[in-house]
Design an enzyme around this catalytic site. Structure first.
Site, PDB file in Angstrom:
ATOM      1  N   CYS A 120      44.580 -21.120 -10.761  1.00 39.75           N
ATOM      2  CA  CYS A 120      43.262 -21.292 -10.127  1.00 39.75           C
ATOM      3  C   CYS A 120      42.465 -22.463 -10.717  1.00 39.75           C
ATOM      4  CB  CYS A 120      42.442 -20.017 -10.245  1.00 39.75           C
ATOM      5  SG  CYS A 120      43.341 -18.586  -9.646  1.00 39.75           S
ATOM      6  N   ASN A 157      40.109 -15.525  -2.059  1.00 38.96           N
ATOM      7  CA  ASN A 157      40.442 -16.341  -3.233  1.00 38.96           C
ATOM      8  C   ASN A 157      41.656 -17.203  -2.888  1.00 38.96           C
ATOM      9  OD1 ASN A 157      41.508 -17.232  -5.682  1.00 38.96           O
ATOM     10  ND2 ASN A 157      41.227 -15.274  -6.731  1.00 38.96           N
ATOM     11  N   HIS A 171      35.131 -21.473  -8.929  1.00 40.04           N
ATOM     12  CA  HIS A 171      36.307 -20.864  -8.303  1.00 40.04           C
ATOM     13  C   HIS A 171      35.883 -19.566  -7.620  1.00 40.04           C
ATOM     14  CE1 HIS A 171      40.074 -19.071  -7.523  1.00 40.04           C
ATOM     15  NE2 HIS A 171      40.006 -18.201  -8.516  1.00 40.04           N
TER      16      HIS A 171
HETATM   17  N1  ACO Z   1      41.137  -0.499  -1.220  1.00 39.73           N
HETATM   18  C1  ACO Z   1      40.787   0.722  -1.615  1.00 39.73           C
HETATM   19  N2  ACO Z   1      40.993   1.170  -2.865  1.00 39.73           N
HETATM   20  C2  ACO Z   1      41.587   0.342  -3.734  1.00 39.73           C
HETATM   21  C3  ACO Z   1      41.982  -0.962  -3.390  1.00 39.73           C
HETATM   22  C4  ACO Z   1      41.742  -1.380  -2.062  1.00 39.73           C
HETATM   23  N3  ACO Z   1      42.072  -2.610  -1.622  1.00 39.73           N
HETATM   24  N4  ACO Z   1      42.532  -1.545  -4.464  1.00 39.73           N
HETATM   25  C5  ACO Z   1      42.488  -0.665  -5.458  1.00 39.73           C
HETATM   26  N5  ACO Z   1      41.911   0.471  -5.033  1.00 39.73           N
HETATM   27  C6  ACO Z   1      41.659   1.694  -5.788  1.00 39.73           C
HETATM   28  C7  ACO Z   1      42.643   1.883  -6.931  1.00 39.73           C
HETATM   29  O1  ACO Z   1      43.826   2.478  -6.500  1.00 39.73           O
HETATM   30  C8  ACO Z   1      41.845   2.761  -7.851  1.00 39.73           C
HETATM   31  O2  ACO Z   1      41.928   4.065  -7.388  1.00 39.73           O
HETATM   32  P1  ACO Z   1      42.072   5.294  -8.429  1.00 39.73           P
HETATM   33  O3  ACO Z   1      40.810   5.253  -9.222  1.00 39.73           O
HETATM   34  O4  ACO Z   1      42.193   6.461  -7.521  1.00 39.73           O
HETATM   35  O5  ACO Z   1      43.294   4.974  -9.247  1.00 39.73           O
HETATM   36  C9  ACO Z   1      40.406   2.314  -7.645  1.00 39.73           C
HETATM   37  O6  ACO Z   1      40.382   1.609  -6.387  1.00 39.73           O
HETATM   38  C10 ACO Z   1      39.901   1.395  -8.726  1.00 39.73           C
HETATM   39  O7  ACO Z   1      40.869   0.390  -8.986  1.00 39.73           O
HETATM   40  P2  ACO Z   1      40.633  -0.744 -10.022  1.00 39.73           P
HETATM   41  O8  ACO Z   1      41.771  -1.687 -10.029  1.00 39.73           O
HETATM   42  O9  ACO Z   1      40.185  -0.119 -11.322  1.00 39.73           O
HETATM   43  O10 ACO Z   1      39.404  -1.444  -9.308  1.00 39.73           O
HETATM   44  P3  ACO Z   1      38.276  -2.320  -9.947  1.00 39.73           P
HETATM   45  O11 ACO Z   1      37.004  -1.591  -9.825  1.00 39.73           O
HETATM   46  O12 ACO Z   1      38.686  -2.900 -11.265  1.00 39.73           O
HETATM   47  O13 ACO Z   1      38.210  -3.519  -8.900  1.00 39.73           O
HETATM   48  C11 ACO Z   1      38.893  -5.816  -8.749  1.00 39.73           C
HETATM   49  C12 ACO Z   1      39.341  -4.353  -8.702  1.00 39.73           C
HETATM   50  C13 ACO Z   1      37.908  -6.072  -7.622  1.00 39.73           C
HETATM   51  C14 ACO Z   1      40.091  -6.720  -8.579  1.00 39.73           C
HETATM   52  C15 ACO Z   1      38.213  -6.047 -10.125  1.00 39.73           C
HETATM   53  O14 ACO Z   1      39.076  -5.704 -11.165  1.00 39.73           O
HETATM   54  C16 ACO Z   1      37.755  -7.426 -10.330  1.00 39.73           C
HETATM   55  O15 ACO Z   1      36.677  -7.788  -9.872  1.00 39.73           O
HETATM   56  N6  ACO Z   1      38.549  -8.234 -11.052  1.00 39.73           N
HETATM   57  C17 ACO Z   1      38.217  -9.608 -11.275  1.00 39.73           C
HETATM   58  C18 ACO Z   1      39.429 -10.431 -11.175  1.00 39.73           C
HETATM   59  C19 ACO Z   1      39.680 -10.982  -9.797  1.00 39.73           C
HETATM   60  O16 ACO Z   1      38.913 -10.942  -8.871  1.00 39.73           O
HETATM   61  N7  ACO Z   1      40.816 -11.613  -9.755  1.00 39.73           N
HETATM   62  C20 ACO Z   1      41.198 -12.350  -8.616  1.00 39.73           C
HETATM   63  C21 ACO Z   1      42.363 -13.203  -8.926  1.00 39.73           C
HETATM   64  S1  ACO Z   1      42.323 -13.957 -10.448  1.00 39.73           S
HETATM   65  C22 ACO Z   1      41.485 -15.307 -10.362  1.00 39.73           C
HETATM   66  O17 ACO Z   1      41.352 -15.955  -9.335  1.00 39.73           O
HETATM   67  C23 ACO Z   1      40.866 -15.827 -11.611  1.00 39.73           C
END
Ligand code: ACO
Length: 324
Positions: A115, A281, A251
């Site tokens: 990225c 993204n 980004h």
């Molecule tokens: N729809 C519905 N539910 C979902 C989805 C989805 N698409 N994806 C995951 N879930 C569920 C999971 O199964 C989990 O359920 P559970 O609690 O029953 O096990 C629950 O949602 C929570 O999952 P987490 O992975 O803990 O979700 P989190 O709140 O961390 O959000 C996210 C995920 C949005 C990716 C977050 O971690 C984040 O903002 N990360 C930042 C990194 C990022 O955006 N990276 C992008 C690429 S990297 C880059 O470009 C630098």
């Protein structure tokens, strides 16, 4: 005697594939919802390729940037594409772009900084331009991320999109005022996509392709600490204060990362334009596509100070202050 020469962005261009896929479209294919995706990420839709290719979108973005800059193919000395999803292992996307636009004087190659790819490509061009080896370069970030997603893994596939962004840069009296870049390979395994495994007559492995895996929370923690520090550093090095910056073009990973960076810098979110609502993204392509959208809307005026910042796989990060 000429004064201090800098690397200036003199034109931008971008290209998104035609097919729009909304969060509601995805919720018909997998157990997800518009509410889950948009509240956690800000993403509402993304564009995905059907017939388009990484090189094909790059060529269109490059032509638009050259037209915007008023630069001909013969003037281009250097083409660098930041990408992790080229169409071929070889030739590079940059060589495909060179052939298609007829920039036969140019040296062309790709780089992999995930990225941060566009930012790293920009800094490489800056180094070449500052030494006087080259004068004009075409810099791109281009990705077809949809082909390295596991479409059965809702935690990753909903986040990403496809597209290409380009900028023409040239030696000038103003441009990049300061930059900061870095890498932390010790945290590389929080965001991965494995290449082909060893496979020859002496070792046998599956040749099945691998898909993207991410520890989202680790990536989040990395981004919200490293990015504000990197931005503070470049702004200070440019002899400016945060309040002097007109726009922060980050980004486009996630709206919550962007909001957190704005808060940590104590800057209004209005200064952080976004494209993630309609693009998702797009890794290396995020920053140049956003910049082209800002340029197209007439937001960028000569003399403005803009921060560009990319961060992601590797892990890698890179920020710059540019005078427009
Ligand atoms: N729809 C519905 N539910 C979902 C989805 C989805 N698409 N994806 C995951 N879930 C569920 C999971 O199964 C989990 O359920 P559970 O609690 O029953 O096990 C629950 O949602 C929570 O999952 P987490 O992975 O803990 O979700 P989190 O709140 O961390 O959000 C996210 C995920 C949005 C990716 C977050 O971690 C984040 O903002 N990360 C930042 C990194 C990022 O955006 N990276 C992008 C690429 S990297 C880059 O470009 C630098």
């Amino acid at each position: 005697m000429r004064g201090k020469m800098r690397t200036r962005i003199i034109g931008t261009g971008s290209c998104l594939p035609e097919t729009v896929v909304t969060n509601d479209d995805l919720s018909k294919m997998m157990d997800t919802s518009d509410e889950w995706i948009s509240s956690r990420t800000g993403i509402r839709e993304r564009r995905l390729v059907k017939e388009e290719t990484t090189a094909g979108m790059s060529v269109t973005a490059a032509r638009r940037a050259m037209e915007n800059a008023g630069v001909s193919a013969q003037e281009i000395d250097l083409i660098i594409v930041g990408t992790i999803t080229g169409d071929y292992v070889t030739p590079s996307v940059a060589c495909e772009v060179q052939a298609a636009i007829g920039a036969d004087r140019a040296t062309a190659f790709d780089i992999n900084a995930a990225c941060s790819g566009f930012m790293f490509a920009l800094f490489i061009a800056d180094a070449y331009l500052k030494t006087g080896i080259y004068k004009t370069a075409l810099i791109l970030g281009a990705e077809t991320l949809s082909k390295i997603m596991d479409w059965n893994d809702r935690s990753t596939c909903v986040l990403f999109g496809d597209g290409a962004g380009a900028a023409v840069v040239r030696s000038d009296e103003t441009g990049i005022l300061a930059y900061d870049q870095g890498s932390d390979g010790t945290k590389g395994m929080v965001l991965t996509c494995r290449n082909r495994k060893n496979n020859n007559p002496f070792v046998s492995n599956s040749t099945e392709p691998s898909y993207t895996h991410m520890d989202g929370q680790e990536v989040y923690k990395f981004a919200v600490t490293t990015v504000p520090d990197s931005i503070k550093e470049v702004v200070e090095e440019a002899g400016l204060s945060i309040g002097d910056i007109d726009y922060f073009a980050l980004h486009q990973a996630n709206i919550r990362i962007i909001r957190s960076v704005a808060k940590r810098l104590n800057v209004s979110e209005d200064k952080f334009p976004t494209s993630l609502e309609h693009c998702g993204n797009i890794s290396a392509a995020s920053v140049p596509i956003l910049l082209d959208e800002m340029n197209g809307k007439g937001l960028l005026k000569p003399g403005m100070k803009i921060v560009l910042s990319g961060f992601g796989g590797g892990l890698t990060w890179g920020s710059a202050v540019v005078e427009w």
